[in-house]
Design an enzyme around this catalytic site. Structure first.
Site, PDB file in Angstrom:
ATOM      1  N   LYS A  29       0.931  -1.311  -0.036  1.00 38.87           N
ATOM      2  CA  LYS A  29      -0.107   0.123   0.013  1.00 38.87           C
ATOM      3  C   LYS A  29       0.839   1.227  -0.008  1.00 38.87           C
ATOM      4  O   LYS A  29       0.503   2.515  -0.322  1.00 38.87           O
ATOM      5  CB  LYS A  29      -0.996   0.016   1.314  1.00 38.87           C
ATOM      6  CG  LYS A  29      -1.945  -1.043   1.343  1.00 38.87           C
ATOM      7  CD  LYS A  29      -2.331  -1.178   2.746  1.00 38.87           C
ATOM      8  CE  LYS A  29      -3.070  -2.481   3.163  1.00 38.87           C
ATOM      9  NZ  LYS A  29      -3.278  -2.614   4.637  1.00 38.87           N
ATOM     10  N   GLU A  84       7.433   2.147  -6.571  1.00 35.91           N
ATOM     11  CA  GLU A  84       7.591   1.743  -5.174  1.00 35.91           C
ATOM     12  C   GLU A  84       7.863   2.880  -4.307  1.00 35.91           C
ATOM     13  O   GLU A  84       8.110   3.762  -4.813  1.00 35.91           O
ATOM     14  CB  GLU A  84       8.572   0.801  -5.328  1.00 35.91           C
ATOM     15  CG  GLU A  84       9.032  -0.160  -4.027  1.00 35.91           C
ATOM     16  CD  GLU A  84       7.967  -0.905  -3.428  1.00 35.91           C
ATOM     17  OE1 GLU A  84       7.173  -0.385  -3.026  1.00 35.91           O
ATOM     18  OE2 GLU A  84       8.035  -2.003  -3.243  1.00 35.91           O
ATOM     19  N   ASP A  85       7.486   2.661  -3.126  1.00 37.15           N
ATOM     20  CA  ASP A  85       7.823   3.488  -2.045  1.00 37.15           C
ATOM     21  C   ASP A  85       9.195   3.737  -1.695  1.00 37.15           C
ATOM     22  O   ASP A  85       9.944   4.487  -1.396  1.00 37.15           O
ATOM     23  CB  ASP A  85       6.855   3.362  -0.802  1.00 37.15           C
ATOM     24  CG  ASP A  85       6.728   1.964  -0.407  1.00 37.15           C
ATOM     25  OD1 ASP A  85       7.541   1.204  -0.764  1.00 37.15           O
ATOM     26  OD2 ASP A  85       6.008   1.859   0.727  1.00 37.15           O
ATOM     27  N   ASP A 111      14.727  -1.605  -0.036  1.00 40.43           N
ATOM     28  CA  ASP A 111      15.613  -1.760   1.097  1.00 40.43           C
ATOM     29  C   ASP A 111      16.713  -3.013   0.671  1.00 40.43           C
ATOM     30  O   ASP A 111      17.718  -2.691   0.099  1.00 40.43           O
ATOM     31  CB  ASP A 111      14.770  -2.134   2.111  1.00 40.43           C
ATOM     32  CG  ASP A 111      15.650  -2.242   3.498  1.00 40.43           C
ATOM     33  OD1 ASP A 111      16.698  -2.115   3.629  1.00 40.43           O
ATOM     34  OD2 ASP A 111      14.926  -2.845   4.533  1.00 40.43           O
ATOM     35  N   LYS A 158      17.135   2.501   0.213  1.00 44.64           N
ATOM     36  CA  LYS A 158      18.057   2.474   1.391  1.00 44.64           C
ATOM     37  C   LYS A 158      19.303   1.282   1.044  1.00 44.64           C
ATOM     38  O   LYS A 158      18.928   0.266   1.197  1.00 44.64           O
ATOM     39  CB  LYS A 158      17.495   1.918   2.500  1.00 44.64           C
ATOM     40  CG  LYS A 158      16.576   2.765   3.007  1.00 44.64           C
ATOM     41  CD  LYS A 158      16.097   2.332   4.584  1.00 44.64           C
ATOM     42  CE  LYS A 158      15.113   1.180   4.691  1.00 44.64           C
ATOM     43  NZ  LYS A 158      14.414   0.984   6.165  1.00 44.64           N
ATOM     44  N   PHE A 166      14.705   3.211   9.727  1.00 39.84           N
ATOM     45  CA  PHE A 166      13.129   3.059   9.290  1.00 39.84           C
ATOM     46  C   PHE A 166      12.437   4.304   9.181  1.00 39.84           C
ATOM     47  O   PHE A 166      12.384   4.968  10.108  1.00 39.84           O
ATOM     48  CB  PHE A 166      12.643   1.892  10.356  1.00 39.84           C
ATOM     49  CG  PHE A 166      11.349   1.292   9.810  1.00 39.84           C
ATOM     50  CD1 PHE A 166      11.391   0.158   8.940  1.00 39.84           C
ATOM     51  CD2 PHE A 166       9.891   1.767   9.977  1.00 39.84           C
ATOM     52  CE1 PHE A 166      10.417  -0.551   8.460  1.00 39.84           C
ATOM     53  CE2 PHE A 166       8.863   1.228   9.174  1.00 39.84           C
ATOM     54  CZ  PHE A 166       8.960  -0.057   8.643  1.00 39.84           C
ATOM     55  N   VAL A 167      11.708   4.409   8.120  1.00 42.17           N
ATOM     56  CA  VAL A 167      11.110   5.769   7.978  1.00 42.17           C
ATOM     57  C   VAL A 167       9.295   5.498   7.843  1.00 42.17           C
ATOM     58  O   VAL A 167       9.029   4.670   7.355  1.00 42.17           O
ATOM     59  CB  VAL A 167      11.637   6.677   6.905  1.00 42.17           C
ATOM     60  CG1 VAL A 167      13.090   7.061   7.076  1.00 42.17           C
ATOM     61  CG2 VAL A 167      11.505   5.830   5.624  1.00 42.17           C
ATOM     62  N   ARG A 207       0.713   6.253   7.861  1.00 44.05           N
ATOM     63  CA  ARG A 207       0.781   6.634   6.356  1.00 44.05           C
ATOM     64  C   ARG A 207       0.518   7.644   5.894  1.00 44.05           C
ATOM     65  O   ARG A 207       0.677   8.232   5.072  1.00 44.05           O
ATOM     66  CB  ARG A 207      -0.047   5.356   5.558  1.00 44.05           C
ATOM     67  CG  ARG A 207       0.302   4.093   5.691  1.00 44.05           C
ATOM     68  CD  ARG A 207      -0.512   3.197   4.694  1.00 44.05           C
ATOM     69  NE  ARG A 207      -0.228   1.636   5.120  1.00 44.05           N
ATOM     70  CZ  ARG A 207       0.528   0.862   4.641  1.00 44.05           C
ATOM     71  NH1 ARG A 207       1.349   1.581   3.746  1.00 44.05           N
ATOM     72  NH2 ARG A 207       0.476  -0.388   4.759  1.00 44.05           N
TER      73      ARG A 207
HETATM   74  P1  IMP Z   1      12.630  -4.689   0.302  1.00 42.90           P
HETATM   75  O1  IMP Z   1      11.988  -6.191  -0.266  1.00 42.90           O
HETATM   76  O2  IMP Z   1      13.733  -5.322   1.117  1.00 42.90           O
HETATM   77  O3  IMP Z   1      13.470  -3.934  -0.702  1.00 42.90           O
HETATM   78  O4  IMP Z   1      11.630  -4.061   0.971  1.00 42.90           O
HETATM   79  C1  IMP Z   1      10.667  -3.152   0.420  1.00 42.90           C
HETATM   80  C2  IMP Z   1       9.642  -3.055   1.233  1.00 42.90           C
HETATM   81  O5  IMP Z   1       9.579  -3.066   2.599  1.00 42.90           O
HETATM   82  C3  IMP Z   1       8.573  -1.789   0.766  1.00 42.90           C
HETATM   83  O6  IMP Z   1       8.000  -1.877   0.115  1.00 42.90           O
HETATM   84  C4  IMP Z   1       8.264  -1.158   2.137  1.00 42.90           C
HETATM   85  O7  IMP Z   1       7.131  -1.500   2.421  1.00 42.90           O
HETATM   86  C5  IMP Z   1       9.004  -2.021   3.135  1.00 42.90           C
HETATM   87  N1  IMP Z   1       9.916  -0.869   3.811  1.00 42.90           N
HETATM   88  C6  IMP Z   1      11.305  -0.954   3.838  1.00 42.90           C
HETATM   89  N2  IMP Z   1      11.946  -0.234   4.569  1.00 42.90           N
HETATM   90  C7  IMP Z   1      11.037   0.590   5.172  1.00 42.90           C
HETATM   91  C8  IMP Z   1      10.807   1.665   5.671  1.00 42.90           C
HETATM   92  O8  IMP Z   1      11.932   2.330   6.233  1.00 42.90           O
HETATM   93  N3  IMP Z   1       9.617   2.190   6.152  1.00 42.90           N
HETATM   94  C9  IMP Z   1       8.569   1.697   5.773  1.00 42.90           C
HETATM   95  N4  IMP Z   1       8.624   0.484   5.019  1.00 42.90           N
HETATM   96  C10 IMP Z   1       9.569  -0.119   4.624  1.00 42.90           C
HETATM   97 MG    MG Z   2       5.967  -1.363  -0.047  1.00 42.83          MG
END
Ligand code: IMP
Ligand code: MG
Length: 173
Positions: free
Chosen positions: A41, A97-98, A101, A129, A150-151, A163
């Site tokens: 979301k 994507e938001d 990570d 990140k 973490f944001v 949100r």
């Molecule tokens: P990844 O698969 O590790 O790249 O994670 C990506 C997903 O993790 C994003 O779509 C976010 O929903 C969530 N996410 C990662 N870091 C944060 C953060 O700092 N705040 C909120 N959601 C995060």
């Molecule tokens: Mg996400």
């Protein structure tokens, strides 16, 4: 604890960056149409702001993949919870994507959508990140690179909360 702390990126900086990203996207696609695929979301707020700057024909659709639940650490496992409503055959797809990570979510989505024979596929992420990256994947369009905090806010949540905040805050853990 686990409350929003200091503002990392304020609403004005976000708005300016969104406009810059939209400018690049408009230029790159020229007269082509693009399907924006928002990752639910967290990307909803970003996508809603981004599409209002588009000067090319745009369609939107959404996918949901498994998230971290109430944890701030990635489980490393990705599953589709909600799929697209349409075929992307011969379409230009832009995944919205938001935050990136580990990169596992975007790697999974890119792979999955590639198998459906789109005309093209690119990725825009508002935040990156890079410190926790587990896979070698780079967004085509990037808003801000941030440290390993973490944001929350501007669509990003912690356990479904925060949100609605207009700025991006560091979560005080
Ligand atoms: P990844 O698969 O590790 O790249 O994670 C990506 C997903 O993790 C994003 O779509 C976010 O929903 C969530 N996410 C990662 N870091 C944060 C953060 O700092 N705040 C909120 N959601 C995060
Ligand atoms: Mg996400």
């Amino acid at each position: 604890m686990n409350e929003p702390g200091q503002v990392l990126i304020n609403r004005k900086e976000i708005a300016q960056k969104v406009e810059e990203l939209a400018f690049s996207i408009n230029q790159d696609y020229q007269n082509e149409s693009v399907l924006f695929v928002g990752v639910l979301k967290g990307a909803v707020v970003f996508l809603a702001d981004l599409i209002r700057y588009m000067s090319i024909p745009v369609e939107i659709d959404f996918m949901a993949v498994s998230s971290y639940g109430n944890s701030t650490k990635s489980s490393g496992e990705v599953r589709i919870l909600k799929d697209l409503e349409q075929s992307i055959d011969h379409k230009n797809v832009l995944i919205v994507e938001d935050i990136m990570d580990t990169g596992l979510t975007l790697q999974f989505l890119s792979k999955t959508l590639h198998q459906r024979h789109p005309l093209s596929i690119q990725v825009v992420t508002l935040l990156d990140k890079p410190q926790k990256r587990l896979v070698n994947i780079h967004p085509d369009y990037l808003g801000f690179t941030i440290g390993d905090n973490f944001v929350v806010g501007y669509g990003l949540d912690f356990g479904e909360k925060f949100r609605e905040l207009p700025d991006i805050h560091v979560l005080n853990q």
